[in-house]
Enzyme design. Sequence first.
Site, PDB file in Angstrom:
ATOM      1  N   GLU A 241      26.846   0.407 -27.684  1.00  0.00           N
ATOM      2  CA  GLU A 241      25.492  -0.112 -27.423  1.00  0.00           C
ATOM      3  C   GLU A 241      25.671  -1.499 -26.832  1.00  0.00           C
ATOM      4  OE1 GLU A 241      22.829   1.453 -27.570  1.00  0.00           O
ATOM      5  OE2 GLU A 241      22.851   2.946 -29.159  1.00  0.00           O
ATOM      6  N   CYS A 275      18.671  -7.303 -26.858  1.00  0.00           N
ATOM      7  CA  CYS A 275      19.265  -6.456 -25.812  1.00  0.00           C
ATOM      8  C   CYS A 275      18.181  -5.850 -24.936  1.00  0.00           C
ATOM      9  CB  CYS A 275      20.149  -5.384 -26.429  1.00  0.00           C
ATOM     10  SG  CYS A 275      19.287  -4.354 -27.636  1.00  0.00           S
TER      11      CYS A 275
END
Length: 523
Positions: A241, A275
């Site tokens: 990720e 993010c």
Amino acid sequence: MVTVVMSSPKISSVNPATGDLLASFRCASELDVQDAVGRARRAQPDWHLLGLRRRIALIREFQKLLNENKAHIARLISQEVGKPYAEALSTEVLVVLDAARFLVENAFALLGDKYLAHGSWMTKSKRGWIRREPLGVIGIISPWNYPFSTPAIEALTALVAGNSVVLKPSEFTSLCALELESLLTRAGTAKDVLQVVLGDGATGTALVSSAIDKVVFTGSVQTGKQVARRAADRLLPTLLELGGKDPMLVLADADVDVASSGALWGAFMNAGQTCLSVERCYVHRKIYDRFVGLCAEKTRRLKIGNGLDSQTDIGPLIHEAQLRLVESHVIDAQARGARVIVGGKRLPELGANFYSPTILIDVSQQMRVMREETFGPVLPIMPFESEEQAVQLANDSEFGLAASVWTRDRRRGEKIAAKIAAGSIMINDVISCYGISEAPHGGVKASGIGRTHGSFGLEEMVGIKYVDSDLLPSLKKLWWYGYGPEFAGYMEQLTDLMFSRRRLKRLRAAVGSVRLVRRKGRL
Ligand code: NAD
């Protein structure tokens, strides 16, 4: 029981708002990590044998404890990372509580054995089952920006599936990880099933090199590539990720007031250190001026300060190195012709790590602020003329984590979503898909490989085993040895029976195929 494995060198947790030292720890050495992984491996079979119902009960207990301790945990998150207390509650604690709800409600159905129907009548005499089995020891390496929710969701998912876990949190947020370990231990996780090894990149490297069965890594693209390279040496499965450069597309028919508020929250939440932050904003020329004006006016109303002050909207950046990176993007943009209309400066009167929320216009795709992950409170806004151009700009990036499209015409937004290369696309919202426990989270291109959250996240924590059970144990299979000269002809007839488009041919083949069943001389 808290397992803190220690050796030199040292890492520190520092409150980024005040500079106060919260705690220091020694980094776990390679040997410490190997020892932790060995203990996790020995503990895992019993954890699996405990059964899914008991593990789900533990998740339920964890959820209860987390809710009871939410204020303490949100406060700790705010102290260790700087984000507002309310944000720690809404974007971390609440998200984990709901992820636990998802696992409690769905793990049993998702992880149970599934009957697999066979389509071909050649295999109708067999029963197939899909079995989901734990992988063994999952190594989790997590970042500092969501120091509680990221490792918690990954650990809960791994644990409910019957794995043991060794977690290496960010060197900046050891306290949040220890708090997570403490909650899981109090909820009843067996000894060594969940261990935290504290340390920096070297400890992370040691974990990737150790005898784990999968690494779940969340962090930057640069480190993710290092992890993937090391994992490739022994074909260690990886879930990555990584970073993002999420675009926001505001179409001419969007509600400009709503979209401008969404842009600010998307770009500045957690001081832009998310993010899924809005890192590039593209706005249709027709509404561009109004949109920019509203963004500027609303940004001026935001309160910057210590996350524990209830008035605060935006806290500090995690450390000065991050602030310097953000600053360098703004300076690069200005040098290439961009204009700062709000912010664009440090706020030393508040502390060493504070940077003012910044709106940039006259930006171009070549600037670092439009290409590299800024990870700070900066919103660059650029006009576009047509839908095609907006899509082309959105896709002009090495990243592909998420994107958003803003329009009153939901169907049009959904059509545009199909053209954007990203793991998640939101129509008329930003970031919050991370909080939808059923929704998969993850990216394409440099933003990563694999998915966390929801059923797809659960699938990442198990190995698929296919169990094939033959119902006719006294019958030699039609396709076994003893071919002889006729077998090929029988097979031709059989394929015609199964796949010829001509009815007559299928009928003739059916008669011929009977001979296949009666074939003598099978060994
Ligand atoms: P980072 O890559 O610097 O560090 C992440 C973790 O990796 C830390 O625990 C660190 O100690 C460890 N590490 C460092 N070097 C290592 C190595 N060689 N081998 C193994 N582990 C190593 O990232 P960060 O600064 O902590 O976090 C910010 C980044 O994380 C941003 O790029 C952000 O976009 C990304 N992120 C992504 C997601 C997502 O879900 N896609 C979520 C949160 C953060």
